[in-house]
Design a protein around this motif. Structure first.
Motif, PDB file in Angstrom:
ATOM      1  N   ARG A  60       1.177   7.592   4.504  1.00  0.00           N
ATOM      2  CA  ARG A  60       1.110   8.019   2.912  1.00  0.00           C
ATOM      3  C   ARG A  60       1.229   6.523   2.238  1.00  0.00           C
ATOM      4  NH1 ARG A  60       4.673  12.420   1.196  1.00  0.00           N
ATOM      5  NH2 ARG A  60       2.674  13.429   1.443  1.00  0.00           N
ATOM      6  N   ARG A  64       1.774   1.622  -6.740  1.00  0.00           N
ATOM      7  CA  ARG A  64       2.714   1.357  -7.683  1.00  0.00           C
ATOM      8  C   ARG A  64       2.431   0.132  -8.566  1.00  0.00           C
ATOM      9  NH1 ARG A  64       7.376   1.361  -3.043  1.00  0.00           N
ATOM     10  NH2 ARG A  64       7.544   3.734  -2.870  1.00  0.00           N
ATOM     11  N   ASP A  72       9.547  -0.344 -10.350  1.00  0.00           N
ATOM     12  CA  ASP A  72       8.134  -0.185  -9.811  1.00  0.00           C
ATOM     13  C   ASP A  72       7.848   1.574  -9.955  1.00  0.00           C
ATOM     14  OD1 ASP A  72       6.668  -2.159  -8.800  1.00  0.00           O
ATOM     15  OD2 ASP A  72       8.379  -2.486  -7.123  1.00  0.00           O
ATOM     16  N   ILE A  73       6.851   1.788 -10.762  1.00  0.00           N
ATOM     17  CA  ILE A  73       6.418   3.323 -10.968  1.00  0.00           C
ATOM     18  C   ILE A  73       5.616   3.686 -10.035  1.00  0.00           C
ATOM     19  CG2 ILE A  73       6.038   5.049 -12.595  1.00  0.00           C
ATOM     20  CD1 ILE A  73       8.410   3.784 -13.259  1.00  0.00           C
ATOM     21  N   THR A  74       5.741   4.525  -9.133  1.00  0.00           N
ATOM     22  CA  THR A  74       4.787   5.206  -8.424  1.00  0.00           C
ATOM     23  C   THR A  74       3.707   5.993  -9.147  1.00  0.00           C
ATOM     24  OG1 THR A  74       6.138   5.235  -6.451  1.00  0.00           O
ATOM     25  CG2 THR A  74       4.041   6.288  -6.072  1.00  0.00           C
ATOM     26  N   ILE A  75       2.359   5.672  -9.319  1.00  0.00           N
ATOM     27  CA  ILE A  75       1.431   6.351 -10.248  1.00  0.00           C
ATOM     28  C   ILE A  75       0.517   7.149  -9.442  1.00  0.00           C
ATOM     29  CG2 ILE A  75       1.629   4.829 -12.270  1.00  0.00           C
ATOM     30  CD1 ILE A  75      -0.838   3.519 -10.936  1.00  0.00           C
ATOM     31  N   LEU A  76       0.531   7.156  -8.012  1.00  0.00           N
ATOM     32  CA  LEU A  76      -0.470   7.840  -7.321  1.00  0.00           C
ATOM     33  C   LEU A  76      -0.078   7.638  -5.784  1.00  0.00           C
ATOM     34  CD1 LEU A  76      -2.994   9.701  -7.609  1.00  0.00           C
ATOM     35  CD2 LEU A  76      -4.409   7.538  -6.831  1.00  0.00           C
ATOM     36  N   THR A  77      -0.064   8.563  -4.943  1.00  0.00           N
ATOM     37  CA  THR A  77      -0.275   8.355  -3.492  1.00  0.00           C
ATOM     38  C   THR A  77      -1.377   8.841  -2.693  1.00  0.00           C
ATOM     39  OG1 THR A  77       0.798  10.450  -3.185  1.00  0.00           O
ATOM     40  CG2 THR A  77       2.456   8.850  -3.222  1.00  0.00           C
ATOM     41  N   ILE A 102       4.583   4.060   2.797  1.00  0.00           N
ATOM     42  CA  ILE A 102       5.969   5.011   2.734  1.00  0.00           C
ATOM     43  C   ILE A 102       6.257   5.931   3.735  1.00  0.00           C
ATOM     44  CG2 ILE A 102       6.370   4.437   0.042  1.00  0.00           C
ATOM     45  CD1 ILE A 102       5.309   7.330  -0.395  1.00  0.00           C
ATOM     46  N   GLN A 147      -2.778  13.285 -15.933  1.00  0.00           N
ATOM     47  CA  GLN A 147      -1.579  12.653 -15.731  1.00  0.00           C
ATOM     48  C   GLN A 147      -0.956  11.990 -17.171  1.00  0.00           C
ATOM     49  OE1 GLN A 147      -2.119  10.521 -12.122  1.00  0.00           O
ATOM     50  NE2 GLN A 147      -0.081  10.848 -11.881  1.00  0.00           N
TER      51      GLN A 147
END
Lengths: 160, 663
Positions: A60, A64, A72-77, A102, A147
């Motif tokens: 994965r 970010r 840091d914002i995770t917006i998608l994996t 990750i 989103q």
């Protein structure tokens, strides 16, 4: 199994490459190479030149973006089967987010410049690859819109 | 006119067929009705209109007065005779007495941690309606079905309606706004009355159609009517029919209207409509209501009142996330399609009786007949019967339950464990909800998130004042419940199949009992996949249970969030990305979906793309609800009341009204 055959087998596990012609699979396997990384490895950084195009096979990758004072914002994996750094195929060839593994990851990666050169010369390969990139990008665009609506918010999000 | 034999009373001879009552002797009827203890409600002139109100003598009636009506226009006119019923219909309908505009329903009190709810006693005097026309009788019949003809009965209406003595009057004149002929309700009064009057030059032809009516007829100073009088009466009513004609051809209207939900005319009429709601208030069948709370200054004692509401009110279809019918065109379409189409699906008749009140009393003169006729014919639709499986209800009453545990699930969401609930909850089913009340707050529909042997759990997100007050309840405090209400998730259809559950946000709460039922009897179900999306990792509900369902019960749990910080190593993205590229084939699957409507729409599309048939994709809908049993009208969606026919529907059942703007 030689490396090309292994890469073709790996390609076939991804929804991205499903249904590619044998010829296109072989050509991609010649252009690509296997890549692995450990969790925490930063694979690319927002704003920097995208020098590789990747198809994730295992693991994965978090995409970010840095928001001052929020971190840091995770917006998608990115999940197995999907691509990352599609920006390596689209001018100005710069990453739109920072990608960090990750989980332990395995991917097939392509040098951006070489892949672009191959696509310019080989119309059949271009015809096989570009629609798939478009599907992958459109899927993300649609998801991003949903989103953006912030549907699970408790308070109604006001229009502005 | 049918000739009947009346039983002998006193010294008068047995009357064969209708009698004749001199005009002045109508006072005898009024006096007898009053002697019997009835308030007599009849036509009288007030504020320039003929309204229904309490009358005591013939002098109260509009002697020699007629009316002139047109779209947006009403005028009284002096007639050249002494007729008492020479007008058509005025702005009031008799529903004002069978279904009063304001009724106290429930008294609620809070004493420390203890709350009590007690229904207001229903004590209504007997009444007589004098002068009810064919359309008025039809309207009473329509409201009879709404309030007493389905699974749930409105006790206030039933009590009032049982005490009505009906003196009907044949129409001998018509207004330009009349269209009872098209609606099949008039102008001839044929049944449903106690006494029937037909006004002639010197008096009335009188007939009876009930035991009470025949008994009253026997007490009146009537003589047998002459054949010429009977013929003259019938000819007058026939002339009224001819004058009205057939302004709105009704054959196939139901299908024609529902096929035109996207007609440009909706937007055009909305430019004229000022959404004042006059049409719904003047309408003799409109039955939507709203609840309001009146508390004393301490906030400890509250009375809940029911008052007339209108689907034209801006807040009528409002939920925490917004209004389902924000635009005037949505509200106009809702009103018209309900009256003329979906009412058939719900109650087996048209909701319109053709009285024309909505035309006359529309301040901008919108004529429903023109609107209906402007909508083009289209492909007929075949309606699918709704699944109705209500379990229990105690209308107008709330049974108290006590909080025995609270658990804060997320920053804004709390689970309350309740005991002492109504025994009906023990028979409750997955997917049902309860109307939850606290004194001083409007009752709200809350999904039951767990059934316990002696109670239930409710998982509540504090989105507004009432839900915030519920979330703030402490152990030992009480609240009021009515339910369980609504239908359930079709778990029996999932037996032996693979089940996919897709949910987002608080939407897991109504699905939690489904997961409890599955783990209690896991072998009956095939593969079970739970796809759950939340706003952030901190917004995920029931985290310990999610782990248990996955680790111990073989349920494939996949989570995703819309956004996360770097510490989250799970998935980020929308819930449909959890399965849009998955390996499974949906052909044999059944799907249960719950979340915001826009999310359920995206999910249904994705599930259909994976091969799950529309008849096996089930969603649960959220709508503004006040009664929970199909009586207040707020939660209407096309031909359904979401509270009574739902909240669970298949996508096949909903068809193209699902996800449509303004339904």
């Amino acid at each position: 199994m030689n490396e090309t055959a292994a890469l073709i087998a790996a390609l076939n596990t991804s929804w991205f490459a499903t249904g590619l012609s044998e010829k296109a699979q072989t050509r991609l396997a010649e252009l690509g190479r296997r890549f692995t990384a450990e969790p925490g490895t930063e694979l690319f950084r927002e704003g920097e030149t995208s020098d590789t195009f990747g198809i994730l096979v295992h693991g994965r990758v978090a995409l970010r973006t840095l928001v001052p004072e929020r971190g840091d914002i995770t917006i998608l994996t990115v999940e197995p089967g999907d691509v990352y750094l599609w920006s390596a195929l689209v001018p100005p060839y710069r990453a739109s987010s920072t990608g960090t593994a990750i989980e332990p990851i395995e991917a097939i990666v392509f040098d951006g410049a070489s892949l672009r050169a191959a696509l310019r010369e080989d119309c059949e390969l271009a015809l096989a690859l570009y629609p798939r990139v478009l599907v992958a990008v459109a899927r993300r665009l649609y998801a991003t819109r949903l989103q953006m609506l912030d549907l699970f918010a408790a308070e109604q999000v006001k229009s502005w | 006119m049918v000739i009947r034999t009346a039983p002998a009373r006193g010294h008068r001879p047995v009357l064969e067929g209708p009698g004749f009552l001199a005009r002045a002797d109508l006072q005898v009827l009024i006096d007898l009705l009053r002697e019997d203890g009835r308030r007599v409600i009849g036509p009288t002139v007030s504020d320039g209109a003929i309204v229904y109100d309490e009358i005591t003598s013939l002098d109260d009636l509009p002697r020699g007065i007629g009316d002139e009506q047109a779209p947006g226009r009403y005028r009284l006119r002096r007639r050249n005779d002494e007729r008492l019923f020479g007008y058509v219909v005025g702005p009031t309908a008799f529903k004002k007495w069978t279904f009063p505009p304001l009724v106290p329903l429930t008294r609620a009190a809070k004493d420390g941690h203890r709350v009590t709810f007690s229904p207001e006693p229903i004590d209504v005097p007997p009444v007589a309606f004098l002068g009810a026309r064919a359309c008025d009788l039809a309207a009473l019949g329509v409201q009879d079905t709404v309030f007493t003809g389905t699974a749930f009965v409105d006790p206030d209406y039933a009590a009032r309606r049982a005490k009505v003595f009906l003196v009907a009057v044949q129409c001998t004149t018509a207004a330009a706004t009349c269209f009872c002929t098209s609606m099949g309700t008039g102008p001839e009064v044929e049944e449903g009355y106690d006494l029937l009057l037909t006004e002639l030059d010197g008096g009335f032809l009188v007939d009876a159609d009930s035991a009470a009516g025949r008994a009253m007829l026997a007490r009146l100073p009537v003589r047998p009517a002459a054949a010429a009088e009977q013929y003259g009466a019938a000819a007058t009513v026939a002339a009224v029919r001819a004058r009205i004609g057939d302004p709105v051809p009704a054959a196939g209207l139901h299908d024609r209207l529902l096929a035109q939900l996207d007609h440009p005319r909706w937007a055009q009429v909305a430019e004229r409509c000022i959404t004042c709601g006059n049409c719904t208030l003047a309408c003799p069948t409109c039955f939507c209501t709203t609840l309001s709370q009146v508390t004393d200054l301490t906030g400890r004692d509250a009375t809940m009142y029911r008052s007339w509401d209108s689907c034209f009110s801006p807040g009528f279809a409002k939920v925490a996330g917004g209004s389902f019918r924000s635009r005037p065109r949505d509200r106009y379409r809702q009103w018209l399609t309900h009256k003329f189409a979906t009412w058939w699906d719900q109650f087996g008749s048209s909701g319109c009786v053709g009285c024309g009140r909505c035309i006359t009393w529309c301040p901008v003169g919108i004529d429903v007949r023109d609107e209906l006729n402007a909508i083009a014919p289209a492909v007929p639709l075949v309606p699918e019967a709704p699944i109705v499986e209500p379990v229990a209800a105690t209308p107008n009453d709330f049974v108290t339950a006590r909080v025995v545990a609270t658990r804060q699930e997320t920053a804004d969401t709390t689970t309350l464990t309740l005991t002492g609930t109504d025994p009906a909850f023990a028979k409750g089913n997955t997917g049902q909800f309860a109307m939850v009340a606290l004194p001083g707050f409007p009752p709200l529909p809350i999904s039951i998130s767990r059934f316990l042997p002696d109670g239930i759990e409710l998982t509540i997100r504090g989105a507004g004042p009432a839900t915030k007050a519920m979330c703030a309840l402490q152990v030992g405090e009480q609240l009021g419940l009515r339910g369980p209400l609504g239908n359930n998730w079709p778990l029996d259809r999932a037996v032996g199949r693979d089940l996919v559950i897709v949910t987002g946000g608080i939407g897991l709460a109504p699905l939690r009992p489904v997961l409890h039922a599955i783990v209690a009897d896991r072998r009956r179900f095939g593969d079970v996949k739970l796809y759950y999306g939340a706003r952030t990792p901190a917004d995920l509900l029931y985290r310990d249970e999610l782990e248990r369902w996955s680790a111990r019960h073989g349920i494939e749990v996949s989570l995703t969030v819309d956004r996360a910080g770097p510490e989250w190593t799970g998935r980020v993205g929308i819930v449909t990305h959890l399965f849009d590229q998955a390996a499974w084939d949906g052909a044999n699957m059944i799907a249960f979906v719950c979340g915001p409507e826009r999310m359920m729409q995206a999910t249904s599309t994705t599930l259909a793309g994976r091969g799950v048939p529309a008849s096996r994709i089930h969603v649960t809908l959220e709508r503004h609800m006040e009664c929970g049993i199909g009586l207040c009208g707020h939660c209407q969606m096309g031909k359904y009341f979401v509270c009574r026919d739902g909240p669970v529907f298949s996508i096949g059942q909903l068809g193209d009204i699902f996800g449509r703007e303004g339904i």
